[in-house]
Write an enzyme that holds these catalytic residues in place. Structure first.
Site, PDB file in Angstrom:
ATOM      1  N   GLY A  29       0.803  -1.217   0.000  1.00 57.23           N
ATOM      2  CA  GLY A  29       0.000   0.000   0.000  1.00 57.23           C
ATOM      3  C   GLY A  29       0.834   1.264   0.000  1.00 57.23           C
ATOM      4  O   GLY A  29       2.022   1.238  -0.303  1.00 57.23           O
ATOM      5  N   GLU A  33       4.186   6.490  -7.636  1.00 58.52           N
ATOM      6  CA  GLU A  33       4.447   6.341  -9.073  1.00 58.52           C
ATOM      7  C   GLU A  33       5.200   5.049  -9.397  1.00 58.52           C
ATOM      8  O   GLU A  33       5.039   4.497 -10.477  1.00 58.52           O
ATOM      9  CB  GLU A  33       5.245   7.538  -9.612  1.00 58.52           C
ATOM     10  CG  GLU A  33       4.431   8.801  -9.787  1.00 58.52           C
ATOM     11  CD  GLU A  33       3.242   8.647 -10.737  1.00 58.52           C
ATOM     12  OE1 GLU A  33       3.382   7.980 -11.780  1.00 58.52           O
ATOM     13  OE2 GLU A  33       2.167   9.182 -10.418  1.00 58.52           O
ATOM     14  N   GLY A  34       6.031   4.594  -8.458  1.00 55.86           N
ATOM     15  CA  GLY A  34       6.754   3.341  -8.688  1.00 55.86           C
ATOM     16  C   GLY A  34       5.763   2.188  -8.835  1.00 55.86           C
ATOM     17  O   GLY A  34       5.857   1.374  -9.767  1.00 55.86           O
ATOM     18  N   HIS A  35       4.771   2.137  -7.930  1.00 55.41           N
ATOM     19  CA  HIS A  35       3.744   1.092  -8.024  1.00 55.41           C
ATOM     20  C   HIS A  35       2.920   1.261  -9.309  1.00 55.41           C
ATOM     21  O   HIS A  35       2.569   0.281  -9.965  1.00 55.41           O
ATOM     22  CB  HIS A  35       2.802   1.158  -6.821  1.00 55.41           C
ATOM     23  CG  HIS A  35       3.465   0.909  -5.508  1.00 55.41           C
ATOM     24  ND1 HIS A  35       3.623   1.890  -4.561  1.00 55.41           N
ATOM     25  CD2 HIS A  35       4.009  -0.217  -4.977  1.00 55.41           C
ATOM     26  CE1 HIS A  35       4.231   1.383  -3.506  1.00 55.41           C
ATOM     27  NE2 HIS A  35       4.487   0.107  -3.723  1.00 55.41           N
ATOM     28  N   GLN A  59       7.526  -9.208   7.976  1.00 57.25           N
ATOM     29  CA  GLN A  59       8.780  -8.730   7.375  1.00 57.25           C
ATOM     30  C   GLN A  59       9.340  -7.506   8.072  1.00 57.25           C
ATOM     31  O   GLN A  59      10.326  -6.934   7.605  1.00 57.25           O
ATOM     32  CB  GLN A  59       8.618  -8.516   5.870  1.00 57.25           C
ATOM     33  CG  GLN A  59       7.763  -7.334   5.470  1.00 57.25           C
ATOM     34  CD  GLN A  59       7.561  -7.302   3.961  1.00 57.25           C
ATOM     35  OE1 GLN A  59       6.792  -8.075   3.402  1.00 57.25           O
ATOM     36  NE2 GLN A  59       8.263  -6.406   3.273  1.00 57.25           N
ATOM     37  N   SER A 183       9.714   5.779  -2.594  1.00 61.74           N
ATOM     38  CA  SER A 183       9.533   4.778  -1.550  1.00 61.74           C
ATOM     39  C   SER A 183       8.421   5.266  -0.631  1.00 61.74           C
ATOM     40  O   SER A 183       8.300   6.479  -0.399  1.00 61.74           O
ATOM     41  CB  SER A 183      10.824   4.629  -0.735  1.00 61.74           C
ATOM     42  OG  SER A 183      10.555   4.006   0.501  1.00 61.74           O
ATOM     43  N   ARG A 185       8.436   5.041   2.352  1.00 63.60           N
ATOM     44  CA  ARG A 185       9.069   5.591   3.560  1.00 63.60           C
ATOM     45  C   ARG A 185       9.451   7.065   3.417  1.00 63.60           C
ATOM     46  O   ARG A 185       9.710   7.723   4.427  1.00 63.60           O
ATOM     47  CB  ARG A 185      10.316   4.787   3.916  1.00 63.60           C
ATOM     48  CG  ARG A 185       9.983   3.380   4.378  1.00 63.60           C
ATOM     49  CD  ARG A 185      11.241   2.569   4.637  1.00 63.60           C
ATOM     50  NE  ARG A 185      10.948   1.150   4.669  1.00 63.60           N
ATOM     51  CZ  ARG A 185      10.549   0.472   5.739  1.00 63.60           C
ATOM     52  NH1 ARG A 185      10.421   1.091   6.873  1.00 63.60           N
ATOM     53  NH2 ARG A 185      10.298  -0.807   5.681  1.00 63.60           N
TER      54      ARG A 185
HETATM   55  O1  PAF Z   1       8.141  -4.708  -1.708  1.00 65.19           O
HETATM   56  C1  PAF Z   1       7.142  -4.788  -0.976  1.00 65.19           C
HETATM   57  O2  PAF Z   1       6.295  -3.883  -0.909  1.00 65.19           O
HETATM   58  C2  PAF Z   1       6.978  -6.018  -0.088  1.00 65.19           C
HETATM   59  O3  PAF Z   1       8.194  -6.476   0.378  1.00 65.19           O
HETATM   60  C3  PAF Z   1       6.174  -7.141  -0.776  1.00 65.19           C
HETATM   61  C4  PAF Z   1       6.930  -7.691  -1.963  1.00 65.19           C
HETATM   62  C5  PAF Z   1       4.822  -6.637  -1.218  1.00 65.19           C
HETATM   63  C6  PAF Z   1       5.960  -8.306   0.210  1.00 65.19           C
HETATM   64  O4  PAF Z   1       5.242  -7.896   1.328  1.00 65.19           O
END
Ligand code: PAF
Length: 278
Positions: A29, A33-35, A59, A183, A185
């Site tokens: 989520g 723009e990268g997504h 993670q 990112s 972040r």
């Molecule tokens: O790159 C990410 O956003 C995450 O590491 C992923 C690949 C969706 C796995 O939770």
């Protein structure tokens, strides 16, 4: 029209009659723009596009980092709609990690250095959730950003070793005009930190240019990155690396493809970036 589904069963039902090939874009989520570039690529190559939105607790090392991770589902879904995504899977935690869940997918050597060393358990969490997503969606293609270069390598290794039929496709890093890699972040950076953050890209560009002028010493390229980063008072270096692009072992002498990468903290925010030298 984008359809949002929540459970494993709804997702399976939604995909049962979907036109093939299917393209999967896994995300946590806070889409940017990268997504969007990953979604556009999926739209070009696949007949059905699935985006998953799941902030994967497994993670994150520190609970604080997980809690702090930015979230805005309504905005994310609107972005998916504007990219003509067919399905968004935005599950609650127990639809991903079903009751009694007791499996970890752990990739070996390629997951150990760099991000693996800095964030113990991180890649186990990534590999486990991506294996679940690959199993559920059964996509022909899955798209990931090259900004997380080691993540792409870990997922490729996992898919190959476990004979998962989804092809892993890495897409170029999308950058702001000043070179900062996009990112989720970045939103945490203060104005002053944001102004300092393009130093990551400057360090990579400086090292690449040394390599283009014939420098073959890995240590010289690492030193060059450290030198540029040291010019920025707010930058606290976690690591700089000049590693073999297939094994990620640090290089003394560069002969084949190599991955320059770095991780730098600005206050509590940790940013990574990389550059592949073919
Ligand atoms: O790159 C990410 O956003 C995450 O590491 C992923 C690949 C969706 C796995 O939770």
């Amino acid at each position: 029209m984008t359809r949002v589904v929540r459970t494993r069963a709804e997702l399976r039902e939604a995909l049962a009659g979907a036109p093939r090939p299917v393209g999967l874009v896994p995300t946590m989520g806070w889409l940017h723009e990268g997504h969007r570039s990953l979604m556009k690529r999926a739209r070009r190559e696949d007949a059905t596009t699935v985006v998953t939105i799941f902030v994967n607790p497994r993670q994150f090392g520190e609970v604080a980092d997980f809690t702090r991770y930015p979230r805005n589902e309504a905005r994310d879904i609107a972005i998916c709609e504007s990219e003509s995504v067919d399905f968004v899977w935005a599950p609650p935690v127990d639809e991903v990690y079903v009751p009694g869940f007791d499996t970890v997918v752990s990739v070996g050597r390629v997951a150990m250095p760099l991000e693996g060393a800095a964030r113990p358990g991180h890649f186990d969490g990534v590999a486990t959730v991506v294996a679940i997503l690959f199993g559920l969606v059964g996509a022909e293609h899955a798209y990931f950003g090259q900004k997380d270069a080691q993540q792409v390598m870990v997922i490729r290794r996992m898919a190959l070793d476990l004979a998962l039929p989804t092809e892993v496709i890495a897409c170029p890093t999308v950058r702001e005009a000043d070179g900062l890699a996009l990112s989720s972040r970045n939103v945490h950076l203060s104005a002053e930190e944001r102004a300092a953050a393009p130093v990551l890209h400057r360090a990579l560009v400086a090292a690449r240019s040394r390599s283009e002028s014939g420098e073959r010493s890995g240590e010289a390229l690492r030193t060059e990155m450290r030198r540029v980063l040291a010019e920025e008072r707010l930058a606290n270096v976690d690591y700089v690396s000049c590693a073999d692009a297939l094994t990620l072992s640090e290089l003394d002498h560069i002969v084949g493809p190599c991955l320059l990468s770095l991780a730098v903290r600005f206050g509590p925010t940790r940013l990574i970036d990389n550059e592949l030298l073919e």
